[in-house]
Scaffold this active site. Structure first.
Site, PDB file in Angstrom:
ATOM      1  CB  THR A 143      -0.912  -0.008   1.248  1.00  0.00           C
ATOM      2  OG1 THR A 143      -1.535   1.258   1.377  1.00  0.00           O
ATOM      3  CG2 THR A 143      -0.133  -0.282   2.532  1.00  0.00           C
ATOM      4  CG  ASP A 144      -1.300   4.888  -1.027  1.00  0.00           C
ATOM      5  OD1 ASP A 144      -1.804   4.257  -0.071  1.00  0.00           O
ATOM      6  OD2 ASP A 144      -1.952   5.696  -1.731  1.00  0.00           O
ATOM      7  CD  GLU A 145      -3.550   3.499   4.116  1.00  0.00           C
ATOM      8  OE1 GLU A 145      -3.467   3.544   5.336  1.00  0.00           O
ATOM      9  OE2 GLU A 145      -4.610   3.289   3.497  1.00  0.00           O
ATOM     10  CE1 TYR A 160      -3.609  -2.527   5.645  1.00  0.00           C
ATOM     11  CE2 TYR A 160      -3.469  -0.185   5.096  1.00  0.00           C
ATOM     12  CZ  TYR A 160      -3.530  -1.511   4.690  1.00  0.00           C
ATOM     13  OH  TYR A 160      -3.476  -1.828   3.352  1.00  0.00           O
ATOM     14  CE  LYS A 185      -0.265  -4.554   3.026  1.00  0.00           C
ATOM     15  NZ  LYS A 185      -0.662  -5.898   2.479  1.00  0.00           N
TER      16      LYS A 185
HETATM   17  P1  NAD Z   1     -10.005  -7.210   1.980  1.00  0.00           P
HETATM   18  O1  NAD Z   1     -10.044  -6.841   3.420  1.00  0.00           O
HETATM   19  O2  NAD Z   1     -11.195  -6.937   1.129  1.00  0.00           O
HETATM   20  O3  NAD Z   1      -9.677  -8.776   1.828  1.00  0.00           O
HETATM   21  C1  NAD Z   1      -8.693  -9.404   2.581  1.00  0.00           C
HETATM   22  C2  NAD Z   1      -8.867 -10.909   2.380  1.00  0.00           C
HETATM   23  O4  NAD Z   1      -7.820 -11.562   3.128  1.00  0.00           O
HETATM   24  C3  NAD Z   1     -10.193 -11.443   2.917  1.00  0.00           C
HETATM   25  O5  NAD Z   1     -10.758 -12.317   1.976  1.00  0.00           O
HETATM   26  C4  NAD Z   1      -9.809 -12.176   4.185  1.00  0.00           C
HETATM   27  O6  NAD Z   1     -10.656 -13.254   4.493  1.00  0.00           O
HETATM   28  C5  NAD Z   1      -8.404 -12.634   3.847  1.00  0.00           C
HETATM   29  N1  NAD Z   1      -7.578 -12.877   5.041  1.00  0.00           N
HETATM   30  C6  NAD Z   1      -7.431 -12.066   6.112  1.00  0.00           C
HETATM   31  N2  NAD Z   1      -6.598 -12.633   7.007  1.00  0.00           N
HETATM   32  C7  NAD Z   1      -6.190 -13.807   6.468  1.00  0.00           C
HETATM   33  C8  NAD Z   1      -5.308 -14.818   6.897  1.00  0.00           C
HETATM   34  N3  NAD Z   1      -4.684 -14.741   8.083  1.00  0.00           N
HETATM   35  N4  NAD Z   1      -5.102 -15.894   6.099  1.00  0.00           N
HETATM   36  C9  NAD Z   1      -5.751 -15.974   4.906  1.00  0.00           C
HETATM   37  N5  NAD Z   1      -6.604 -15.065   4.464  1.00  0.00           N
HETATM   38  C10 NAD Z   1      -6.819 -13.980   5.230  1.00  0.00           C
HETATM   39  O7  NAD Z   1      -8.715  -6.504   1.403  1.00  0.00           O
HETATM   40  P2  NAD Z   1      -8.422  -5.899  -0.052  1.00  0.00           P
HETATM   41  O8  NAD Z   1      -8.942  -4.519  -0.095  1.00  0.00           O
HETATM   42  O9  NAD Z   1      -8.836  -6.860  -1.081  1.00  0.00           O
HETATM   43  O10 NAD Z   1      -6.832  -5.791   0.006  1.00  0.00           O
HETATM   44  C11 NAD Z   1      -5.994  -6.795  -0.568  1.00  0.00           C
HETATM   45  C12 NAD Z   1      -4.555  -6.383  -0.375  1.00  0.00           C
HETATM   46  O11 NAD Z   1      -4.335  -5.123  -1.005  1.00  0.00           O
HETATM   47  C13 NAD Z   1      -4.161  -6.204   1.088  1.00  0.00           C
HETATM   48  O12 NAD Z   1      -2.869  -6.724   1.266  1.00  0.00           O
HETATM   49  C14 NAD Z   1      -4.174  -4.708   1.294  1.00  0.00           C
HETATM   50  O13 NAD Z   1      -3.253  -4.316   2.304  1.00  0.00           O
HETATM   51  C15 NAD Z   1      -3.747  -4.224  -0.083  1.00  0.00           C
HETATM   52  N6  NAD Z   1      -4.241  -2.865  -0.398  1.00  0.00           N
HETATM   53  C16 NAD Z   1      -5.588  -2.618  -0.476  1.00  0.00           C
HETATM   54  C17 NAD Z   1      -6.015  -1.334  -0.808  1.00  0.00           C
HETATM   55  C18 NAD Z   1      -7.484  -1.008  -0.942  1.00  0.00           C
HETATM   56  O14 NAD Z   1      -7.803   0.153  -1.246  1.00  0.00           O
HETATM   57  N7  NAD Z   1      -8.398  -1.936  -0.783  1.00  0.00           N
HETATM   58  C19 NAD Z   1      -5.089  -0.308  -1.032  1.00  0.00           C
HETATM   59  C20 NAD Z   1      -3.733  -0.602  -0.901  1.00  0.00           C
HETATM   60  C21 NAD Z   1      -3.321  -1.901  -0.614  1.00  0.00           C
HETATM   61  P1  TYD Z   2     -10.775   4.283   3.880  1.00  0.00           P
HETATM   62  O1  TYD Z   2     -11.707   3.827   2.808  1.00  0.00           O
HETATM   63  O2  TYD Z   2     -10.939   3.731   5.256  1.00  0.00           O
HETATM   64  O3  TYD Z   2      -9.294   4.060   3.322  1.00  0.00           O
HETATM   65  P2  TYD Z   2      -7.864   4.556   3.935  1.00  0.00           P
HETATM   66  O4  TYD Z   2      -8.058   5.071   5.295  1.00  0.00           O
HETATM   67  O5  TYD Z   2      -7.101   3.278   3.918  1.00  0.00           O
HETATM   68  O6  TYD Z   2      -7.371   5.578   2.977  1.00  0.00           O
HETATM   69  O7  TYD Z   2     -10.902   5.862   4.006  1.00  0.00           O
HETATM   70  C1  TYD Z   2     -10.626   6.723   2.917  1.00  0.00           C
HETATM   71  C2  TYD Z   2     -10.713   8.137   3.436  1.00  0.00           C
HETATM   72  O8  TYD Z   2     -12.066   8.392   3.843  1.00  0.00           O
HETATM   73  C3  TYD Z   2      -9.864   8.376   4.687  1.00  0.00           C
HETATM   74  O9  TYD Z   2      -9.320   9.684   4.612  1.00  0.00           O
HETATM   75  C4  TYD Z   2     -10.854   8.291   5.827  1.00  0.00           C
HETATM   76  C5  TYD Z   2     -12.154   8.792   5.210  1.00  0.00           C
HETATM   77  N1  TYD Z   2     -13.395   8.213   5.780  1.00  0.00           N
HETATM   78  C6  TYD Z   2     -14.411   9.049   6.230  1.00  0.00           C
HETATM   79  O10 TYD Z   2     -14.293  10.294   6.187  1.00  0.00           O
HETATM   80  N2  TYD Z   2     -15.550   8.494   6.737  1.00  0.00           N
HETATM   81  C7  TYD Z   2     -15.721   7.149   6.819  1.00  0.00           C
HETATM   82  O11 TYD Z   2     -16.776   6.690   7.316  1.00  0.00           O
HETATM   83  C8  TYD Z   2     -14.677   6.290   6.324  1.00  0.00           C
HETATM   84  C9  TYD Z   2     -14.819   4.805   6.382  1.00  0.00           C
HETATM   85  C10 TYD Z   2     -13.540   6.878   5.806  1.00  0.00           C
END
Ligand code: NAD
Ligand code: TYD
Length: 356
Positions: free
Chosen positions: A131-133, A157, A161
């Site tokens: 992630t960019d975070e 979080y 990561k």
């Molecule tokens: P998500 O929360 O939707 O899905 C996570 C999945 O991992 C779920 O299906 C869950 O059951 C599974 N899981 C959790 N713990 C587990 C374990 N111990 N063993 C096996 N499976 C497990 O997440 P996502 O949004 O699909 O994110 C996928 C990846 O991308 C993550 O690594 C996340 O850090 C990264 N990522 C996501 C975003 C985003 O915007 N969604 C942005 C940057 C990076």
């Molecule tokens: P989120 O989807 O939780 O992603 P991340 O924190 O990983 O970027 O949130 C995106 C942005 O939206 C973040 O700045 C927090 C804000 N946010 C709200 O303002 N209200 C909400 O209820 C949620 C879930 C997020």
């Protein structure tokens, strides 16, 4: 040929697996623990497909992972599985350390054994989805972070990561395991659990409920349509160089208020008008997230120049498809929003005083 995907019942993992099964004739072994955010309903299009083998299990289960690698001999591991929600990491960081740090370590160690065993295809890759975070919060006038940006994670979080990323890097540098990490920005699109900003606001605004915007709503995120992300991952898997890191982003920085306004405008078009007026009037500023990062932004110059990838979706077209998908998929939403989900909303939102 076979690939092992972890977390393939989650948002990005499921989008990736669906696409992979559609576009290739390779087998996918999908290892997922099915936590609250994993949902087999997201994969129903694959039921009966012999090239999709779903295994319910934990990436931190060393024996299980070693057994899967020995049995299926994947040419790649795509590691999506994680605890992913920043707000949840504030309330309960231990699960984040367990899955994101210990789980990634377990997977890396099993991958190393497998890679050294002689049982592993020559062009094996371990692709770590991150992630960019991990780069922390950027100032308003700072250029977008490139892959050499210093790590400065600010939430449990992002810290978990970052720790995982460092382990991945160390397995390349110390043992030569062919790892690659990708750092992506905020994804949006179908199948995202409705705790994250875009699906949560879509669901709330469609019902005419108050829209809880944290702080002043001017925090900036870069938004990446999930199909574009999956496309980039395929590119990295095919041509990425072991030991390298690639940023993946939508080149689309927006404030949270702009995102919420775009969702409301879509819903105002698709749904009957509310008596109270346009849905953007539902915004309610609530107490900020502790440690809330102000801005994330990524440079995609490297993946553009070296792998020829760039995002295809504009935010306008991506948000339109996304909002429509949630409106059309109420059964999926009902399925994932169990009693546990309602408990989460109570925990996260009930103590956030409104600032207006
Ligand atoms: P998500 O929360 O939707 O899905 C996570 C999945 O991992 C779920 O299906 C869950 O059951 C599974 N899981 C959790 N713990 C587990 C374990 N111990 N063993 C096996 N499976 C497990 O997440 P996502 O949004 O699909 O994110 C996928 C990846 O991308 C993550 O690594 C996340 O850090 C990264 N990522 C996501 C975003 C985003 O915007 N969604 C942005 C940057 C990076
Ligand atoms: P989120 O989807 O939780 O992603 P991340 O924190 O990983 O970027 O949130 C995106 C942005 O939206 C973040 O700045 C927090 C804000 N946010 C709200 O303002 N209200 C909400 O209820 C949620 C879930 C997020």
């Amino acid at each position: 040929m076979t690939i092992l995907v972890t977390g393939g019942a989650g948002f990005i993992g499921a989008n990736f697996v669906l696409r992979w099964c559609d576009a290739t004739d390779e087998t996918v072994v999908n290892l997922d623990k099915l936590t609250y955010s994993g949902n087999l309903g997201s994969l129903h299009a694959l039921s009966g497909n012999e090239r999709h083998l779903f295994v319910r299990g934990d990436v931190a289960d060393a024996e299980l992972v070693a057994g899967l690698l020995a049995e299926h001999r994947p040419r790649a591991i795509l590691h999506f599985a994680a605890e992913t929600h920043v707000d949840r990491s504030i309330h309960g960081p231990a699960d984040f350390v367990q899955t994101n740090v210990v789980g990634t370590f377990t997977l890396l160690d099993a991958a190393l054994e497998y890679w050294r065993s002689g049982n592993c295809p020559d062009d094996f890759r371990f692709l770590n989805v991150s992630t960019d975070e991990v780069y922390g919060s950027l100032d308003e006038d700072e250029p977008p972070a490139d892959e050499a940006h210093r790590y400065a994670p600010n939430s449990p979080y992002s810290a978990s990561k970052a720790a995982a990323d460092h382990l991945v890097r160390s397995y390349f540098h110390t043992y030569g395991l062919p790892t690659i990490s990708t750092q992506c920005s905020n994804n949006y699109g179908p199948l995202q659990f409705p705790e994250k900003l875009i699906p949560l606001m879509t669901v709330y605004a469609s019902r005419g409920d108050a829209l809880p915007v944290y702080g002043d709503g001017k925090n900036v995120r870069d938004w990446l349509y999930v199909d574009d992300h999956c496309d980039a991952l395929c590119r990295v898997l095919a041509d990425g160089v072991p030991g390298e890191v690639y940023n993946i982003a939508g080149n689309c920085e927006m404030t949270n208020l702009e995102v919420v306004a775009a969702i409301c405008a879509e819903l105002d078009e698709w749904l009957p008008a509310l008596d109270s007026g346009p849905r953007s009037g539902l915004v309610e500023f609530v107490e900020d997230r502790p440690g809330h990062d102000r801005r994330y932004a990524l440079s995609t110059a490297k993946i553009g120049e070296q792998l020829g990838w760039q995002p295809g979706e504009s935010f306008a077209s991506g948000i339109r498809k996304t909002v429509k998908w949630y409106l059309d998929n109420q059964a999926w939403l009902d399925d994932v929003t169990s009693g546990q989900y309602r408990q989460w909303l109570d925990l996260n939102y009930s103590n956030r005083a409104s600032n207006v």
